[in-house]
Design a protein around this motif. Sequence first.
Motif, mmCIF file in Angstrom:
data_model
loop_
_atom_site.group_PDB
_atom_site.id
_atom_site.type_symbol
_atom_site.label_atom_id
_atom_site.label_comp_id
_atom_site.label_asym_id
_atom_site.label_seq_id
_atom_site.Cartn_x
_atom_site.Cartn_y
_atom_site.Cartn_z
ATOM 1 N N SER A 656 0.795 -1.233 0.000
ATOM 2 C CA SER A 656 0.000 0.000 0.000
ATOM 3 C C SER A 656 0.821 1.272 0.000
ATOM 4 N N GLY A 657 2.144 1.198 -0.050
ATOM 5 C CA GLY A 657 2.945 2.402 -0.078
ATOM 6 C C GLY A 657 3.401 2.846 1.299
ATOM 7 N N SER A 658 3.752 4.142 1.402
ATOM 8 C CA SER A 658 4.336 4.654 2.645
ATOM 9 C C SER A 658 3.648 5.932 3.085
ATOM 10 N N THR A 659 3.661 6.155 4.397
ATOM 11 C CA THR A 659 3.187 7.408 4.977
ATOM 12 C C THR A 659 4.260 7.903 5.933
ATOM 13 N N PHE A 660 4.902 9.015 5.578
ATOM 14 C CA PHE A 660 5.879 9.638 6.467
ATOM 15 C C PHE A 660 5.196 10.791 7.193
ATOM 16 N N TRP A 661 5.460 10.929 8.486
ATOM 17 C CA TRP A 661 4.812 11.978 9.264
ATOM 18 C C TRP A 661 5.826 12.647 10.179
ATOM 19 N N PHE A 662 5.525 13.890 10.520
ATOM 20 C CA PHE A 662 6.333 14.589 11.516
ATOM 21 C C PHE A 662 5.462 15.635 12.195
ATOM 22 N N THR A 663 5.859 16.057 13.368
ATOM 23 C CA THR A 663 5.100 17.048 14.133
ATOM 24 C C THR A 663 5.967 18.275 14.373
ATOM 25 N N ILE A 664 5.301 19.433 14.413
ATOM 26 C CA ILE A 664 5.945 20.703 14.756
ATOM 27 C C ILE A 664 5.067 21.370 15.813
ATOM 28 N N PRO A 665 5.638 21.878 16.932
ATOM 29 C CA PRO A 665 4.820 22.496 17.989
ATOM 30 C C PRO A 665 4.044 23.716 17.494
ATOM 31 N N LEU A 666 2.844 23.884 18.022
ATOM 32 C CA LEU A 666 2.038 25.072 17.746
ATOM 33 C C LEU A 666 2.688 26.298 18.374
#
Length: 675
Positions: A656-666
């Motif tokens: 099904s492929g890939s999902t890359f994620w990252f977070t940045i603070p508000l």
Amino acid sequence: MTLEVNVLYRRYEIALYAIVVGVSLGVALATEQLEHNLQKKTLEAEIANKNQMFAFELESSISQLVAWAGGMAAAVALKPDMDQSEFSAAAARLGTDSSVILNISLATDSVVRRVYPVERNAPLLGKDLDTIPNQSTGVDLARKTGKPVFLGPIDLVQGGRGFILRLGFSPNSLDSDPASRRALISIAADSARFFDGINRKSASFGIKTAVSRVEDGAVIFGDPSVLEQQPVINTFSTPSSSWNIASVPVAGWPLISSNAMTIAALVLLRTLVVCAVLRTIFRLLRRQKDAEEQLAVAIEALDDGFAIFDRKDKLVLFNRRYIDIYRTSKDLLIPGTSFEEIIRGGVMLGQYPDAIGQEEDWIGKRLAAHRSGESVFEQRLDDGKWLRVVERKTKDGTTVSFRVDITELKLAVEAARSAARAKSEFISVLNHELRTPLTIVIGYVGLLAEIGRHPSVRDLQMSIASGSTSDAAEGLKKLVQTAEDMASKANRSAQHLLSLINHLLDFSKIEAGKMRLDVVNLAVSTVLEDVDRSFRELVERKGLKFNVQGTSAVIHADPIRVRQILTNLLSNALKFTSDGYIGVEASTREGAVLFKVQDSGCGIPNELVSTVFRRFEQADLSSIRRSGGTGLGLSISRSLVELMGGEIGFESSVQSGSTFWFTIPLAENDGDWAK
């Protein structure tokens, strides 16, 4: 040492002290008793010997009286009609001690006819002996037997007490007269002085003596209390009766031996020496126990596994770390179990993967290494651990074993090797990636530098020379298109080269800790619009669907670095997705914005998941040549996200492929943006 062991040792010590003191006291008492009995027996033997001497003196004294009586009887028999003066003269010739011999008398028909000395014994003259109380029996016995009769002590007629020796005889013929006609010679001796000489000799030996008659127990001489002091008794026979000569030491029987103090001192000294030795032994035992406990604590404190096998190769001691290492076969780790039993049991339980399929051969080699006492090798266990095994044999045959967990070292070495391989691949890729655009730039710039020689320039020149305006215009158009195409390709290669160089510079800064961020409040929508403009044409040109959706929240981040992260993730998605879609999504969660980059590409196999964010690596190195890149993009992205206080990760599947994620603070106080 633990309190319980200390108390136990102290109780043992006190008990042994008590036993030693008790035994020593018993030995002392027994020794003293034996010594006392021996000395008492010796003293009794000495007193018995003195009693014998006393008896000999008595016998001599009585024999002297008998001899005197016989002498007087012989004198009278020679001259039966001797007068008083002749009798006195004959008695005087005997040489008796007048202080001891009180009287020598002659009686015929039981009547006293002659006495000596006359002055002291005159009351006896004419006295009928048969009428004197306590003497008639002796008188009658002396007449009948004709033998000496010794009586006393009795009260004497002339006063005082004394012994009387009487001897019956016939004045004319010793055998012719009947017993009733026999004359009597009587010798009276003072009872006290009779014993004085003899007693003085006994007293000089340190003993006191009492003499008693055997027949009635009457005390003849001495202190009657002697008979109550467990005296030494010798029996002595007189002419008429038997006497007991009883003697005791003047100072009484000794209560202890003369060596009692010496015995006590020796026993005390021996007791003190034994107690001192016991104290030393227990001190050494306590020190040994303390040392053993300290050793046990030290062994338990080791980060490594530790075990000791005795000369018979039996397990003696091991620490908890040793058990933790060999969890599969921990039930076999019992003191007294042989090393071979432990190894065989571990093989049966699958503890050693290298032994599978060659169990006996592996066991033989392992036993040989263990028994050599000089083995150092690495061992793999069933739980994935790697051990460094060190075994040494001591002089007494004991084997000391160490187990060092080198799993992390092994992994680090493997990682280093992988990194080295990856770095080598990276250098190779980098060489290719840098050479290719640089060659293109150099080539097209070189062509532009020699544009005058290009066929389109010659055609243009010929058209101008011929005066054909239409041909000249067409030639000029071709020349411009050719120059633009060369310049465009050179520009793309230069941009690619610049991107590679920027990646290297970013990586270098991150490695050196010199990466500086320009953090500001940044609207997420602005970032998404830039991404949409930059990538939509590229994505759709490849025939892929491109979807961008997000939030109006504001983050606190470096705008350039956020775009760089998204660019890296989208570039990877574009490289590895041949059909389907690519999507970018931003949403808020728990004080941060979550960015997702999704694709329907080839995905990442499970065995390569751990390598995704490593430096110099891509999930599939073979794709580098096809798609380009250095393998630094994701590593740099992770570092940038972490520098801005966020997290990064991915989910991938080959289907099904890939999902890359990252977070940045508000941004602070921007809760409304999140809504």
